[in-house]
Design a protein around this motif. Structure first.
Motif, PDB file in Angstrom:
ATOM      1  N   SER A 139       1.723  -7.986   4.951  1.00 30.36           N
ATOM      2  CA  SER A 139       0.935  -7.545   6.112  1.00 30.36           C
ATOM      3  C   SER A 139       1.722  -6.579   6.979  1.00 30.36           C
ATOM      4  O   SER A 139       1.193  -5.556   7.421  1.00 30.36           O
ATOM      5  N   ASN A 172       2.193  -3.129   5.238  1.00 31.37           N
ATOM      6  CA  ASN A 172       0.924  -2.413   5.143  1.00 31.37           C
ATOM      7  C   ASN A 172       0.387  -1.982   6.512  1.00 31.37           C
ATOM      8  O   ASN A 172      -0.350  -1.007   6.606  1.00 31.37           O
ATOM      9  N   ARG A 173       0.768  -2.700   7.552  1.00 29.42           N
ATOM     10  CA  ARG A 173       0.364  -2.327   8.916  1.00 29.42           C
ATOM     11  C   ARG A 173       1.107  -1.101   9.413  1.00 29.42           C
ATOM     12  O   ARG A 173       0.592  -0.347  10.233  1.00 29.42           O
ATOM     13  N   TYR A 174       2.319  -0.912   8.914  1.00 26.52           N
ATOM     14  CA  TYR A 174       3.154   0.175   9.428  1.00 26.52           C
ATOM     15  C   TYR A 174       2.616   1.507   8.931  1.00 26.52           C
ATOM     16  O   TYR A 174       2.521   1.745   7.733  1.00 26.52           O
ATOM     17  N   ARG A 175       2.244   2.386   9.834  1.00 23.81           N
ATOM     18  CA  ARG A 175       1.540   3.619   9.486  1.00 23.81           C
ATOM     19  C   ARG A 175       2.433   4.828   9.223  1.00 23.81           C
ATOM     20  O   ARG A 175       2.035   5.739   8.523  1.00 23.81           O
ATOM     21  N   ASN A 176       3.620   4.863   9.783  1.00 23.09           N
ATOM     22  CA  ASN A 176       4.474   6.042   9.616  1.00 23.09           C
ATOM     23  C   ASN A 176       5.300   5.877   8.335  1.00 23.09           C
ATOM     24  O   ASN A 176       6.435   5.408   8.366  1.00 23.09           O
ATOM     25  N   GLU A 177       4.701   6.291   7.234  1.00 26.61           N
ATOM     26  CA  GLU A 177       5.334   6.079   5.926  1.00 26.61           C
ATOM     27  C   GLU A 177       6.648   6.844   5.798  1.00 26.61           C
ATOM     28  O   GLU A 177       7.584   6.374   5.155  1.00 26.61           O
ATOM     29  N   LYS A 227       0.803  -1.222   0.000  1.00 27.16           N
ATOM     30  CA  LYS A 227       0.000   0.000   0.000  1.00 27.16           C
ATOM     31  C   LYS A 227       0.843   1.283   0.000  1.00 27.16           C
ATOM     32  O   LYS A 227       0.373   2.328  -0.403  1.00 27.16           O
ATOM     33  N   HIS A 228       2.062   1.214   0.463  1.00 25.81           N
ATOM     34  CA  HIS A 228       2.927   2.399   0.508  1.00 25.81           C
ATOM     35  C   HIS A 228       3.585   2.595  -0.863  1.00 25.81           C
ATOM     36  O   HIS A 228       4.426   1.805  -1.280  1.00 25.81           O
ATOM     37  N   GLU A 276       8.117  -4.553  13.412  1.00 23.39           N
ATOM     38  CA  GLU A 276       7.211  -5.432  12.657  1.00 23.39           C
ATOM     39  C   GLU A 276       8.010  -6.667  12.270  1.00 23.39           C
ATOM     40  O   GLU A 276       8.611  -6.725  11.211  1.00 23.39           O
TER      41      GLU A 276
END
Length: 169
Positions: free
Chosen positions: A120, A123-128, A73-74, A106
């Motif tokens: 997974s 994509n779970r990691y939010r701080n791009e 997703k990033h 992670e």
């Protein structure tokens, strides 16, 4: 082929160009980013007429699709995996990502394979921004560990560090 892939392929071709036969390049003769030496399965007749479209299909099959990059997703991580994986081979660049994920908490297996676990975790990691910076640093460390005789190392480091506008977090 997805819009994300097509955009990344266009970016890649800006660096790769149509044709090169630099004696310092370990890949030797190169057309649209694919070298003759590292792609011996391309028949001579096909190589003689190798086109940008041929490269696009091969990049989709061997890099983007095979490594499930549409599931990441990033966007910046997609870019780094595709662009630097194209240069160095996907396995070591995927291993860079897996090492980064472990450093950021992670925990994944460092095996160079993009499977459900790695997808997974990334994509779970939010701080791009943190993920991007850590990935850039890890790739730079990997590149610096390559043999110094590589005449292209400085260009590769610049390519790794380049800000591609909206691809940057």
């Amino acid at each position: 082929m997805t819009p994300e892939f097509l955009k990344e392929f266009d970016i890649l071709m800006q660096d790769e160009g149509a044709y090169s036969n630099n004696p310092k390049d370990p890949g030797g003769e190169t057309k649209w980013g694919f070298s003759r030496r590292w792609n011996p399965d391309i028949p001579d007749a096909q190589w003689a007429t190798w086109s940008r479209e041929d490269s696009k299909q091969r990049a989709w099959d061997r890099y983007w699709s095979a490594y499930r990059l549409d599931e990441i997703k990033h966007r910046r991580i997609q870019h780094q995996l595709f662009n630097m994986g194209f240069l160095c081979g996907m396995k070591p660049i995927v291993m860079c990502l897996q090492k980064v994920l472990n450093k950021l908490g992670e925990f994944v297996t460092v095996d160079g394979i993009i499977g459900k676990e790695t997808i997974s975790a990334v994509n779970r990691y939010r701080n791009e921004m943190a993920l991007d910076a850590a990935m850039e640093s890890e790739i730079a460390q990997y590149l610096m560990g390559l043999p110094k005789k590589n005449a292209f190392i400085n260009g590769w480091l610049s390519r790794n560090d380049r800000d591609w506008g909206e691809n940057k977090a």
